[in-house]
Design an enzyme around this catalytic site. Structure first.
Site, PDB file in Angstrom:
ATOM      1  CB  CYS A 151      18.473  -3.614  49.634  1.00 27.96           C
ATOM      2  SG  CYS A 151      19.534  -4.883  49.004  1.00 27.96           S
ATOM      3  NE  ARG A 186       3.942 -16.515  44.033  1.00 27.37           N
ATOM      4  CZ  ARG A 186       3.505 -17.619  43.428  1.00 27.37           C
ATOM      5  NH1 ARG A 186       3.851 -18.811  43.884  1.00 27.37           N
ATOM      6  NH2 ARG A 186       2.716 -17.542  42.381  1.00 27.37           N
ATOM      7  CB  SER A 187      12.829 -15.072  44.744  1.00 28.98           C
ATOM      8  OG  SER A 187      12.972 -13.668  44.807  1.00 28.98           O
ATOM      9  CG  ASP A 209       5.938 -19.626  41.245  1.00 30.18           C
ATOM     10  OD1 ASP A 209       4.910 -20.067  40.680  1.00 30.18           O
ATOM     11  OD2 ASP A 209       6.379 -20.123  42.293  1.00 30.18           O
ATOM     12  CB  ILE A 210       7.889 -22.104  37.105  1.00 28.46           C
ATOM     13  CG1 ILE A 210       8.429 -22.476  38.495  1.00 28.46           C
ATOM     14  CG2 ILE A 210       8.955 -21.480  36.261  1.00 28.46           C
ATOM     15  CD1 ILE A 210       9.410 -23.651  38.447  1.00 28.46           C
ATOM     16  CB  ALA A 270      15.766 -10.199  35.153  1.00 28.21           C
ATOM     17  N   GLY A 271      18.836  -9.592  35.641  1.00 30.36           N
ATOM     18  CA  GLY A 271      20.107  -9.170  35.063  1.00 30.36           C
ATOM     19  C   GLY A 271      20.000  -8.934  33.562  1.00 30.36           C
TER      20      GLY A 271
END
Lengths: 313, 313
Positions: A151, A186-187, A209-210, A270-271
């Site tokens: 979602c 890239r989760s 990503d890292i 992001a939060g």
């Protein structure tokens, strides 16, 4: 959308996504009312994390307004697996939501797969992700049960679409042709499904990503994607982008504004904000997307509700 | 086993697991020869990691000696998913092995689930893990295809069994009754399946990761487990243990020897030793387990080969 016209024309300013969420939620409400549906969601909360508690409250308020029963259950994390299995087996529950992190790491990945793909309104189960990456649109061979899409990535795609970025004069699969997009995340929950979806729509996507950068492109077969190695630096990727999507869950991470071109669309999921807020003086900033994510949760729920109705036929 | 008698009696010394591996491999070789089986494994290596290269070489040598065809394929990580799917669909391949890490993180978890559970000789797919946690012994409803168990935890259980720790005079599910075991690792690959298996056998298991300690106990239904929260410290858990199992992939991590009781069985499955080697002066040290893990890979392969034979009937 009309609301964003000035921002889009000026190529700068801050976008409040509320009208996009409202548009989808009105559709959803209309569908529920007209069909006399009674969808019911159970959400499991295992932590005292204030962010998760707040988000669960907003989701409950939105669902209830739109005709969706939303039951928030506080459970111990060690009992969560049993609770999910109970909800999988309960025909009165149409959608299941879990607030992560629970244990963190791969154990949470395991729990995501305990949720039945048929009730997985977040679209996080491996089945739903595999189907997304392989352009499989139905859960069953008879093609009666449509898959859902994770979602948060779905919300981001809908926001980009509603900002008028998709060129609908081009054919399917090319609506984002010529656009370069960088996603910092890239989760398997957001970044990679999102990269796949945007690549499917014709964009050239840098996924960061890292460990570095990978390019996502449309694959040979329509609807599939191909990952390609690259030696481009993170900074270079960002500076080449028409759209920059940020999702690093750390308030210490901020992209240097100098790297970002004027007029870039900067979307943050992001939060915390992964860029200086002043970026809105030269770019289009979408600082939060949560309201649209909730609308997409509802949208996924209706799809799964409908699948479950079809099953009973 | 006779070979370990002196070490067990003295309650100290270093255990070389070779005889255990040999025992299982002889059984496997015998089965392959007598039945005229032609099992074939494909292993995918995506990195230049010397550890993975060495391990793949040892696995190939062992397999070839035991009558198993072992093909090592070097592939780009971005092509791995396609290669796995090809191997899933190739009837001449009975087992698939992937050397991780590939990308790292949840993307590797996704790839583990791309491997068909029917060819998953490592036992890492969610299906195989879910079945383990829920005491489901067969992959199919007709109960013709036996599940496999993740091979590293299986190897550890077999080593503990062959050290004579299981009390076979007690009934099934109680062979480890009265034993306290600490596992420093709660990955979905080794630590958690292992905790579940040992709890299933009646042990009281402390599972430690960077976030703290969780107890694993036998669940109400036979063969299932229950996780329980605890406030015990890591140090206290270790000092209470009859068996200490170490799997922290960092050479900087070493358990303080003073915490470990005399006569404890200390089993190390990390690539590096998570304890001072001198611990063998007061404890039974099993410094590496790789040879038995390879034997268990072979064992899983034969089970899956047999399942695939049954399928064709």
């Amino acid at each position: 959308m009309e609301e964003f016209k000035e921002i889009i024309n000026n190529k700068k300013g801050k976008v409040d996504v509320t009208p996009i969420a409202t548009f989808f939620r009105n559709e959803i409400k209309e569908q529920i009312t007209s069909k006399g549906w009674k969808p019911r969601v159970v959400a499991f909360l295992t932590s005292d994390d204030q962010g998760a508690i707040d988000y669960s409250k907003w989701t409950k308020i939105a669902c209830n307004k739109d005709g969706i029963e939303f039951e928030l259950k506080r459970v111990e994390r060690v009992d969560l697996e049993d609770c999910i299995i109970e909800a999988n087996n309960d025909n009165s529950i149409h959608g299941i939501l879990v607030y992560y992190p629970v244990f963190g790491g791969m154990l949470d990945g395991y729990l995501q797969d305990v949720v039945s793909p048929e009730k997985d309104i977040e679209g996080l189960s491996t089945t739903n992700r595999f189907n997304l990456y392989h352009n499989i649109r139905y859960m069953d061979e008879k093609e009666t049960k449509k898959c859902v899409i994770p979602c948060t990535p779905l919300a981001i795609v809908k926001i980009i679409d509603n900002l008028g970025i998709y060129d609908k004069s081009l054919q399917m699969g090319e609506h984002l042709k010529g656009k370069t997009i960088t996603i910092v995340n890239r989760s398997e929950i957001v970044g990679r499904p999102l990269a796949a979806m945007l690549a499917n729509d014709g964009a050239y996507v840098y996924s960061i990503d890292i460990n570095g950068v990978i390019i996502f492109q449309a694959g040979k077969r329509y609807g599939t994607i191909k990952m390609v190695e690259t030696s481009i630096s993170r900074e270079e990727a960002i500076s080449k982008s028409d759209i920059l999507i940020l999702g690093v869950p750390s308030s210490n991470y901020k992209v240097n504004s100098d790297l970002i071109n004027e007029g870039t669309i900067v979307l943050n999921f992001a939060g915390c904000l992964n860029v200086e807020e002043s970026i809105q003086d030269k770019c289009i900033l979408v600082p939060t997307i949560g309201k649209v994510t909730i609308a997409m949760l509802e949208r996924n729920l209706l799809r799964l509700y409908n699948n479950q109705l079809n099953k009973k036929d």
